[in-house]
Design a protein around this motif. Structure first.
Motif, PDB file in Angstrom:
ATOM      1  N   GLY A   1      -4.871 -12.383 125.776  1.00 35.24           N
ATOM      2  CA  GLY A   1      -4.727 -11.657 124.700  1.00 35.24           C
ATOM      3  C   GLY A   1      -3.294 -11.173 124.392  1.00 35.24           C
ATOM      4  O   GLY A   1      -2.536 -11.155 125.294  1.00 35.24           O
TER       5      GLY A   1
ATOM      6  N   ASP B   1      -2.612  -8.043 122.274  1.00 33.39           N
ATOM      7  CA  ASP B   1      -2.644  -6.530 122.131  1.00 33.39           C
ATOM      8  C   ASP B   1      -3.697  -5.878 122.732  1.00 33.39           C
ATOM      9  O   ASP B   1      -4.458  -6.716 123.526  1.00 33.39           O
ATOM     10  CB  ASP B   1      -2.600  -6.420 120.707  1.00 33.39           C
ATOM     11  N   THR B   2      -3.618  -4.763 122.881  1.00 31.12           N
ATOM     12  CA  THR B   2      -4.471  -4.008 123.490  1.00 31.12           C
ATOM     13  C   THR B   2      -6.027  -4.438 123.286  1.00 31.12           C
ATOM     14  O   THR B   2      -6.544  -4.537 124.210  1.00 31.12           O
ATOM     15  CB  THR B   2      -4.471  -2.279 123.335  1.00 31.12           C
ATOM     16  N   LYS B   3      -6.280  -4.240 121.937  1.00 35.96           N
ATOM     17  CA  LYS B   3      -7.814  -4.754 121.856  1.00 35.96           C
ATOM     18  C   LYS B   3      -8.130  -6.150 122.222  1.00 35.96           C
ATOM     19  O   LYS B   3      -9.044  -6.218 122.767  1.00 35.96           O
ATOM     20  CB  LYS B   3      -8.084  -4.780 120.240  1.00 35.96           C
ATOM     21  N   SER B   4      -7.359  -7.163 122.106  1.00 32.20           N
ATOM     22  CA  SER B   4      -7.688  -8.626 122.493  1.00 32.20           C
ATOM     23  C   SER B   4      -7.546  -8.684 123.908  1.00 32.20           C
ATOM     24  O   SER B   4      -8.117  -9.553 124.642  1.00 32.20           O
ATOM     25  CB  SER B   4      -6.391  -9.602 121.801  1.00 32.20           C
ATOM     26  N   ARG B   5      -6.792  -7.997 124.525  1.00 37.43           N
ATOM     27  CA  ARG B   5      -6.546  -8.179 125.928  1.00 37.43           C
ATOM     28  C   ARG B   5      -7.860  -7.609 126.650  1.00 37.43           C
ATOM     29  O   ARG B   5      -8.251  -8.017 127.715  1.00 37.43           O
ATOM     30  CB  ARG B   5      -5.326  -7.208 126.536  1.00 37.43           C
ATOM     31  N   ILE B   6      -8.303  -6.251 126.195  1.00 39.57           N
ATOM     32  CA  ILE B   6      -9.463  -5.957 126.648  1.00 39.57           C
ATOM     33  C   ILE B   6     -10.666  -7.060 126.495  1.00 39.57           C
ATOM     34  O   ILE B   6     -11.574  -7.057 127.281  1.00 39.57           O
ATOM     35  CB  ILE B   6      -9.727  -4.506 126.298  1.00 39.57           C
ATOM     36  N   GLN B   7     -10.757  -7.510 125.218  1.00 38.15           N
ATOM     37  CA  GLN B   7     -11.771  -8.390 124.974  1.00 38.15           C
ATOM     38  C   GLN B   7     -11.581  -9.773 125.884  1.00 38.15           C
ATOM     39  O   GLN B   7     -12.647 -10.028 126.464  1.00 38.15           O
ATOM     40  CB  GLN B   7     -11.532  -9.132 123.507  1.00 38.15           C
TER      41      GLN B   7
END
Length: 316
Positions: A118, A120-126
Motif C-alpha cells: 500500500g 497511503d494510510t487507507k491502502s496500507r491498512i487494506q
C-alpha cells in the motif's frame, strides 16, 4: 519534494536550496539563478553518488522500506497486461496482502503473485502493510496449483516485513500455511522466477520466493528476521537494529556471495524510488531473460529442489 531518509540530509539541504532558487526565479524573472542552480545540482548529484556508493546494511534497510519505493502494484501495471486477480483461499477468507492472479507478460500468459504494502494510510491498512495472514498463503498455494495444471510460468514479487504475527493468524495455522506454500513452490513443475523488490522478511517471504531463479534489487534486503526482531531476541533491545543488520548478511551483495540469490538488479543512484519506471523496466528484462532460460527445461522441480539443498550444504 522527496521523502528524505536521515542519512540523506546533505542531499536534502542542497535540493532544498535548488527549489528555493527556482521558486525565486519564478517569482521574479529579472533574477537569473541558472548558474547557481546548475552548480548546486552538480553538488547534489555528487553527494548522492558518494552516499549511495557506501551504504551500510542498516541504510539499505531504510531504502528498502522507503515509502515512495515502487510496490507490487507499480510492477503489475507497467510490466503485466490483462491482470486478473483471484480472491480467497476457499477455506476462510481473502487476504489483500498477497495479490495473485493470471496476467500476460510481454504477450505470454503467466501467473503473478506478490505482496502489496500500500502507498497511503487507507491502502496500507487494506493490505495489512504487506504482512499476509494464513489465508493469503493458502490463496497463493491454490493459484500455484492452477499454474501447474495449466502449465503457466510463475512470477513472484516479494516485499514484506514478514507474515502477520497476530493471535488470529496463529490460531488459523500461520506456520503451517507458510510451510505448505513453500512446499507448493518446490512441487510445481513450471518455472518460478522470484524478485525481492523491497523487504524479503522471514518465512513470509520464502513462502513465495522458493524459485528456480531468485533475484534482488540492489537496495532490497532478504533475511530470516527483521533487524529489529533480531535485536530484540539477541539483546532484548530493538534499538540495536543497526548493529543486528550489520551482522545478519541481509544485503543483495552478501546474499549473492553466499549463493542464496542468482543475481542483482541495479537501481538508479538514489534508489528505485527516484526512477521507478527505469528500475521496473530493468526488472522486466531480467524476468524475461530468466523465463527464456528456463523454458523447455527438463526437470524444473528437481533443479529447484537441488538449488535449495545446495544452499544448505554451502552454508553448513
Amino acid at each position: 519534494m522527496h521523502n528524505y531518509l536521515d542519512f540523506e540530509k546533505p542531499i536534502s539541504d542542497l535540493e532544498g536550496k535548488i527549489i528555493e532558487l527556482k521558486t525565486l526565479a519564478g517569482q521574479d524573472e529579472s533574477i537569473d539563478t541558472s548558474d547557481e542552480i546548475t552548480r548546486l545540482e552538480g553538488r547534489a548529484r555528487d553527494a548522492m553518488i558518494d552516499i549511495y556508493s557506501k551504504l551500510t546494511p542498516w541504510q539499505k534497510t531504510q531504502v528498502a522500506r522507503h515509502p515512495d519505493r515502487p510496490h507490487f502494484i507499480d510492477y503489475q501495471r507497467q510490466l503485466f497486461s490483462e491482470f486478473t486477480p483471484l480472491a480467497g483461499d476457499r477455506k476462510f477468507a481473502n487476504d489483500d496482502a498477497i495479490q495473485a492472479g493470471f496476467a500476460r507478460f510481454r504477450g505470454e500468459p503467466v501467473v503473478l503473485i506478490g505482496q502489496e504494502k500500500g502507498n497511503d494510510t487507507k491502502s496500507r491498512i487494506q493490505h495489512n502493510f504487506g504482512s499476509a495472514r494464513p489465508e493469503g498463503y493458502r490463496k497463493a498455494i491454490r493459484i500455484m496449483e492452477m499454474a501447474d495444471r495449466f502449465k503457466l510460468p510463475i512470477v513472484t514479487l516479494i516485499d514484506t516485513a514478514g507474515a502477520y504475527p497476530g493471535v488470529g493468524a496463529e490460531e488459523r495455522g500461520q506456520a503451517e500455511a507458510i510451510a505448505r506454500s513453500t512446499e507448493a513452490c518446490l512441487n510445481v513443475r513450471v518455472p518460478i522466477v522470484s524478485v525481492v523488490i523491497g523487504e524479503g522478511g522471514s518465512g513470509g517471504a520464502i513462502a513465495i520466493a522458493t524459485g528456480n531463479r531468485v533475484y534482488m534489487l540492489e537496495h532490497s534486503i532478504y533475511s530470516v528476521i527483521s533487524p529489529e526482531g533480531a535485536a530484540s531476541i539477541l539483546w532484548r533491545d530493538s534499538t540495536r537494529a543497526k548493529e543486528a543488520a550489520q551482522n545478519m548478511k541481509i544485503t543483495a551483495e552478501d546474499l549473492k556471495s553466499l549463493g542464496i540469490i542468482d543475481g542483482i538488479i541495479q537501481e538508479p543512484v538514489g534508489g528505485a524510488h527516484r526512477a521507478p519506471e527505469k528500475v521496473i523496466g530493468k526488472t522486466g528484462d531480467v524476468i524475461a531473460q530468466a523465463l527464456s532460460e528456463l523454458k523447455g527445461s527438463d526437470d524444473l522441480r528437481q533443479d529447484r529442489r537441488q538449488k535449495f539443498l545446495n544452499m544448505g550444504r554451502q552454508l553448513g
